[in-house]
Each structure stands twice: as structure tokens, then as C-alpha cells.
Design a protein around this motif. Sequence first.
Motif, short mmCIF file in Angstrom:
data_model
loop_
_atom_site.label_atom_id
_atom_site.label_comp_id
_atom_site.label_asym_id
_atom_site.label_seq_id
_atom_site.Cartn_x
_atom_site.Cartn_y
_atom_site.Cartn_z
N GLN A 151 34.18 34.69 33.34
CA GLN A 151 34.99 35.72 33.06
C GLN A 151 36.61 35.45 33.02
O GLN A 151 36.81 34.83 34.04
CB GLN A 151 34.79 36.95 33.96
N ILE A 152 37.29 35.77 31.94
CA ILE A 152 38.61 35.65 31.83
C ILE A 152 39.40 37.03 32.00
O ILE A 152 39.18 37.92 31.51
CB ILE A 152 39.03 35.14 30.55
N VAL A 153 40.28 36.80 32.92
CA VAL A 153 41.06 38.16 33.17
C VAL A 153 42.07 38.38 32.09
O VAL A 153 42.71 37.71 31.67
CB VAL A 153 41.79 37.97 34.50
N ALA A 154 41.80 39.76 31.87
CA ALA A 154 42.54 40.25 30.37
C ALA A 154 44.41 39.76 30.71
O ALA A 154 44.58 40.36 31.94
CB ALA A 154 42.38 41.54 29.87
N GLY A 155 45.07 39.32 29.79
CA GLY A 155 46.47 39.13 30.11
C GLY A 155 46.90 38.17 30.86
O GLY A 155 47.89 37.82 31.27
N ALA A 156 45.92 37.25 31.58
CA ALA A 156 46.24 36.07 32.55
C ALA A 156 47.02 35.16 31.86
O ALA A 156 46.69 34.81 30.68
CB ALA A 156 44.82 35.41 32.85
N ARG A 157 48.07 34.76 32.39
CA ARG A 157 48.66 33.56 31.76
C ARG A 157 48.37 32.31 32.48
O ARG A 157 47.70 32.21 33.38
CB ARG A 157 50.22 33.95 32.36
N LYS A 181 42.33 28.52 30.30
CA LYS A 181 42.27 29.81 30.96
C LYS A 181 40.68 29.93 31.39
O LYS A 181 40.28 30.55 32.52
CB LYS A 181 42.51 31.01 29.95
N GLY A 182 39.92 29.31 30.76
CA GLY A 182 38.58 29.50 30.92
C GLY A 182 38.24 28.23 31.92
O GLY A 182 37.32 28.53 32.77
N ILE A 183 38.86 27.35 31.75
CA ILE A 183 38.55 25.86 32.89
C ILE A 183 39.11 26.58 34.38
O ILE A 183 38.25 26.39 35.20
CB ILE A 183 39.46 24.81 32.53
N PHE A 184 40.41 27.34 34.46
CA PHE A 184 40.79 28.12 35.77
C PHE A 184 39.45 28.73 36.10
O PHE A 184 39.67 28.80 37.42
CB PHE A 184 42.05 28.64 35.60
N SER A 185 38.90 29.74 35.39
CA SER A 185 38.02 30.63 35.97
C SER A 185 36.52 29.84 36.29
O SER A 185 35.91 30.17 37.16
CB SER A 185 37.76 31.59 34.84
N TRP A 186 36.28 29.05 35.21
CA TRP A 186 35.05 28.27 35.59
C TRP A 186 34.87 27.50 36.83
O TRP A 186 33.78 27.46 37.28
CB TRP A 186 34.80 27.42 34.23
N VAL A 187 36.00 26.59 37.30
CA VAL A 187 35.90 26.26 38.55
C VAL A 187 35.72 26.72 39.67
O VAL A 187 35.32 26.37 40.85
CB VAL A 187 37.21 25.19 38.67
N GLY A 188 36.18 28.17 39.64
CA GLY A 188 35.59 29.18 40.63
C GLY A 188 36.96 29.18 41.50
O GLY A 188 38.16 29.28 40.95
N PHE A 189 36.61 29.34 42.77
CA PHE A 189 37.86 29.54 43.89
C PHE A 189 38.47 30.79 43.97
O PHE A 189 38.34 31.44 42.71
CB PHE A 189 39.03 28.50 43.61
N LYS A 190 38.97 31.11 44.87
CA LYS A 190 39.35 32.57 45.13
C LYS A 190 40.68 32.68 44.43
O LYS A 190 41.84 32.19 44.94
CB LYS A 190 39.26 33.13 46.48
N THR A 191 40.94 33.60 43.57
CA THR A 191 42.27 33.70 42.99
C THR A 191 42.78 35.05 42.82
O THR A 191 42.06 36.06 42.89
CB THR A 191 42.01 33.45 41.34
N LYS A 192 44.10 35.29 43.56
CA LYS A 192 44.81 36.51 43.42
C LYS A 192 45.69 36.65 42.20
O LYS A 192 46.48 35.80 41.88
CB LYS A 192 45.55 36.68 44.65
N TYR A 193 45.80 37.71 41.51
CA TYR A 193 46.47 38.07 40.51
C TYR A 193 47.75 38.91 40.83
O TYR A 193 47.69 39.93 41.32
CB TYR A 193 45.92 38.30 39.21
#
Length: 309
Positions: A151-157, A181-193
Motif C-alpha cells: 500500500q502506497i500512501v496517496a500524495g506521499a513524497r 515509493k513502493g520500496i519504502f512501503s514494502w520494507v515495512g517499519f513504522k512510518t508517521k506522515y
Amino acid sequence: MDKLSIVVPCYNEEESIPIFYSAVSKVLAKMSKVVPEYWFINDGSSDHSLNEIKTISESDRNVHYISFSRNFGKEAAIYAGLQSAIGNYVVVMDVDLQDPPSFLPKMYELIKSGKYDSVGCRRIDRTGESKFKSFLSDKFYSIINKISKTQIVAGARDYRMMTRQMVNAVLSMKEYSRFSKGIFSWVGFKTKYIEYHNVERVAGETDWTTWKLFKYAMSGIADFSQAPLNLAMWIGIFSFALSLIGIIFIIIRKIINPFSSVFGWASLVSVILLIGGLQLLCIGIIGRYIGKIYLQVKNRPIYIVKEKK
């Protein structure tokens, strides 16, 4: 003291580079617990971007640069910067200041709390961009999140601050065709936007045309979803079933009325063209995936360095 590495891809940005450096330096000067490390990646620029970077590097020993032998693309530039960065935390930023430097203290505070492995930024609007480009962008996020498990967050930079652990995870993914954008999401880890309104470029003009963005989006879909391949398979099954029904219908009709004649060359040609077009579409989809495999197995470098400091 924490070392913060700032990765900055640059392609024909001679006007933006000094403005960017000045703006970011002012923000970092207020972050007393951070020692900055800049990595400007000159992605085969045809203007004087490299000269601007060298000028800054001569006056600030914390400024480093990598200059490619040609243009390898932003994804390669990001990868090169992450490979060279040695900071406890690493942030990726665009040089045109569409990624507000004023967010850096808040990003550092959030990631330093230990609650998050990454702090990213996402635009909640696209003020200043064409409605057509905004429409395509919205549809891209809608489609890829429906057909991909990542899942890729809409508007994510690409603008995000990451821990060393997450950076190492991203670097472990060595595929030739990269979609950050996909790689940052695929590796997981907790992300705050952090959400913000769109910011106009500080100088120059963007190199990202609608066509380039479209190709980039198609590459992202192919990299993180097998749905197009599944679509090609179902089109083939549907066409086969339709043809089988047609054959059965013709046989039954011939049995019931042996003297019947079937006319309609125009409709027959249309059906042949339709099926032929579907076959070419499916072959094209499969060919795109095979092309990515072909590029990967050749094991060419993601980028080539001409000069580095």
C-alpha cells in the motif's frame, strides 16, 4: 550528537541548489543536537549544477557530492545517496524546495522519540498543478492500492527521514528497476506522515512531464503488482470461452438447418481484429515484465560515478 545525512538528487538545478542549501542550513543551525552531512547527487546535468555544488563544497566540508557519467534517473540518484550516507538518520529531499525544510526539526523530534522508524511527508492537495496531472495522480494511487499488496500512501513524497536500520533495509533491495515509493512501503517499519499543502518550485522548471510521470507510474505498477499479468490471463480465458460458444452455436445451427448460409464478412473481420488486438495487449503486458527480468539478469550497475567527493 546525531549525524543527519541529507540526500539531494539534482538534475539541471543550477538555480535551485544555492537557494536550497541556504534555506536548509538556516533550519539546521537551530538543530543543536544534529551534525549535518549533505550528499548532492548530480544526475548527469547538462547545465552548471555540478559547478554550483562544487562551490558550496569548497566552503563547507560537510557538503559532499557524486556526479554520474550520464543521466541515470532520480531513483538511481536516491540509491547512490543512501549508499554514501553514513548518518544515524538519513533524509531524502528535492532540491527545488517543494519539500519544506521547516519540517526537519519536527521530523527529527518524532523519529528521535523512538516511536517511528520513518517520518515522511504527504501533500493533501496539488495547488498550482494542472487538473489533468492531478487527476492522473489520484487515479494512480487508487489503482495501485487496489491491485497491489504493497500500500502506497496517496500524495506521499520521497521526502522522508529514516533510521539507519530502515536505510539498510532499503539498500538491501538491489533491483535495477526501482520505485522508491513502493520500496519504502514494502520494507515495512513504522512510518508517521506529516500532511501539508503543495509548495511551488523555488526556481527553474520541472523535468517531470505528464508523459514521464505516466511511464513512472506504469513502472511502479509493474514493479509491485502482478495484476496486469492476471488481467492478460483472464482476457485469454474470456476470448477462448467466447470463441468456443461461437463454434458450438455454428455447429448446432448447421445441424438444425443444413442449408443455411452465414454472411457478414465485415463483422467477421471486426471480430478477428478484436481478438488480435487483445492478443497483442496481453503479449505487451507479458513483454513488459520480461523486459524487467531481462534488465535485471544482465546485472548492469544502477549508476556509474564519474566524480565524487
